[in-house]
Design an enzyme around this catalytic site. Structure first.
Site, short mmCIF file in Angstrom:
data_model
loop_
_atom_site.label_atom_id
_atom_site.label_comp_id
_atom_site.label_asym_id
_atom_site.label_seq_id
_atom_site.Cartn_x
_atom_site.Cartn_y
_atom_site.Cartn_z
N ASN A 238 0.86 -1.17 0.00
CA ASN A 238 0.00 0.00 0.00
C ASN A 238 0.90 1.23 0.00
O ASN A 238 1.44 1.60 1.04
CB ASN A 238 -0.89 -0.04 1.25
CG ASN A 238 -1.71 1.23 1.43
OD1 ASN A 238 -1.81 2.04 0.51
ND2 ASN A 238 -2.29 1.39 2.61
N LYS B 214 0.18 4.26 -0.42
CA LYS B 214 -0.46 5.49 0.10
C LYS B 214 -0.17 6.65 -0.85
O LYS B 214 -0.11 6.44 -2.05
CB LYS B 214 0.00 5.75 1.55
CG LYS B 214 -0.19 4.51 2.43
CD LYS B 214 -0.01 4.77 3.89
CE LYS B 214 -0.22 3.45 4.65
NZ LYS B 214 -0.18 3.62 6.09
N HIS C 88 -9.57 1.53 4.52
CA HIS C 88 -8.32 1.66 5.28
C HIS C 88 -8.55 2.61 6.45
O HIS C 88 -9.35 3.55 6.34
CB HIS C 88 -7.22 2.19 4.36
CG HIS C 88 -5.87 2.17 5.00
ND1 HIS C 88 -5.46 3.17 5.86
CD2 HIS C 88 -4.88 1.26 4.95
CE1 HIS C 88 -4.24 2.87 6.31
NE2 HIS C 88 -3.87 1.71 5.76
N GLU D 134 -6.98 5.03 7.51
CA GLU D 134 -6.78 6.44 7.18
C GLU D 134 -8.00 7.00 6.45
O GLU D 134 -8.36 8.16 6.64
CB GLU D 134 -5.50 6.60 6.34
CG GLU D 134 -4.26 6.38 7.22
CD GLU D 134 -3.05 5.80 6.50
OE1 GLU D 134 -3.00 5.83 5.26
OE2 GLU D 134 -2.15 5.30 7.21
N GLU E 162 -5.66 -4.51 10.57
CA GLU E 162 -4.62 -3.52 10.81
C GLU E 162 -4.93 -2.74 12.07
O GLU E 162 -5.71 -1.78 12.04
CB GLU E 162 -4.55 -2.54 9.63
CG GLU E 162 -4.24 -3.20 8.30
CD GLU E 162 -3.61 -2.21 7.32
OE1 GLU E 162 -2.50 -2.47 6.87
OE2 GLU E 162 -4.23 -1.17 7.06
N GLY F 196 2.31 2.60 10.81
CA GLY F 196 3.28 3.68 10.66
C GLY F 196 3.92 4.12 11.96
O GLY F 196 4.58 5.16 12.02
N SER G 109 3.19 -1.85 10.50
CA SER G 109 4.64 -1.93 10.76
C SER G 109 5.24 -3.31 10.48
O SER G 109 6.12 -3.76 11.22
CB SER G 109 4.95 -1.47 12.19
OG SER G 109 4.55 -0.12 12.37
P1 PGA Z 1 2.70 0.48 7.73
O1 PGA Z 1 1.26 0.71 7.05
O2 PGA Z 1 3.25 -0.82 7.20
O3 PGA Z 1 3.52 1.67 7.29
O4 PGA Z 1 2.49 0.44 9.20
C1 PGA Z 1 0.38 -0.35 6.81
C2 PGA Z 1 -0.90 0.16 6.22
O5 PGA Z 1 -1.36 1.24 6.63
O6 PGA Z 1 -1.49 -0.46 5.30
#
Ligand code: PGA
Length: 256
Positions: free
Chosen positions: A14, A16, A100, A102, A172, A178, A218
């Site tokens: 992903n 983003k 997601h 976000e 998640e 992140g 992460s």
């Molecule tokens: P990350 O993000 O691996 O940077 O923690 C995962 C995601 O939001 O899909």
């Protein structure tokens, strides 16, 4: 992997809101050198809309698949700034990330909206990667089970058994995205087993055993093998570590 599973692992990057077309081209070329022929894992790249066409063209002769990060549920119309399932399908996307955290946190997406999008994606022959996960506050106040169950039921409401079995769910935990904080493999496995149980209640055991549930938050080369080795974890949805070829390739290799 330590456990043998009948489900094929799926590792999706992903990206983003990262990578111009030029940056995406470099990244895909580097990923292709290692993973073009990878058949043991479904490898999916999810660039921003603006790089979908370029990435699509670069991966045509490979086993790598393409995914979008969002779409609207309507087929067309006056929805400024939005993109439909048909539009991403036309660029040979096979997957789309939906709901997601976000999108839920910054763009007001509710389970109801995610549900409409999931149905529209399936109708357009796209495989939805439906994201669910609790915040730190929800976990610490003992509401993790209720929150995850409600998100799974609400986001996947009304799907046929076949559509459920073919969808991908990404667990998640918001507190692990992140942040560098990963759920321990035991913490993640516990929630994956819970999600599989919810799917069993919504459909039946065969569907629950077929649906693929990715872990995200992460994931790094150093923790991927342990997470992917858990009995109910079928690969990962990778953010930060998918922006660099070497770490993404190592994570995919950890799923084999
Ligand atoms: P990350 O993000 O691996 O940077 O923690 C995962 C995601 O939001 O899909």
């Amino acid at each position: 992997m330590t456990v043998s599973k009948s489900r094929k692992p799926i590792v999706a990057g992903n990206w983003k809101m990262n990578k111009t077309v030029a940056d995406a081209t470099d990244l895909v070329n580097a990923i292709k050198r290692d993973l073009a022929g990878c058949k043991e894992v479904d490898v999916v790249l999810c660039p921003p809309f603006t790089a979908l066409k370029a990435v699509s063209d670069l991966i045509t002769e490979t086993h790598i698949d393409l995914g979008a990060q969002n779409m609207h549920w309507e087929k067309n119309g006056a929805f400024t700034g939005e993109v439909s399932a048909e539009m991403i399908r036309e660029l040979y996307c096979h997957y789309v990330i939906l709901g997601h955290s976000e999108r839920r946190a910054y763009f007001g997406e509710t389970d109801e909206i995610v549900n409409k999008k999931t149905k529209a994606a399936l109708e357009a022959n796209l495989t939805p990667i439906v994201c669910v996960g609790e915040t730190l506050d929800e976990r610490e106040s003992g509401r993790m089970t209720e929150v995850v169950q409600t998100q799974v039921r609400g986001s996947l409401k009304g799907l046929s058994a076949r559509d459920l079995a073919e969808s991908v769910i990404a667990y998640e935990p918001v507190w692990a995205i992140g942040t560098g904080k990963t759920a321990s493999s035991e913490q993640a496995q516990e929630v994956h087993a819970l999600i599989r149980k919810v799917i069993e209640d919504m459909a039946d055991e065969a569907v629950a055993q077929s649906v693929r549930i990715q872990y995200g938050g992460s994931v790094k080369p150093g923790n991927a093998a342990e997470l992917f080795g858990m009995p109910d974890i079928d690969g990962g949805l990778i953010g930060g570590a998918a922006l660099e070829a070497r770490s993404f390739i190592e994570i995919v290799r950890a799923a084999i």
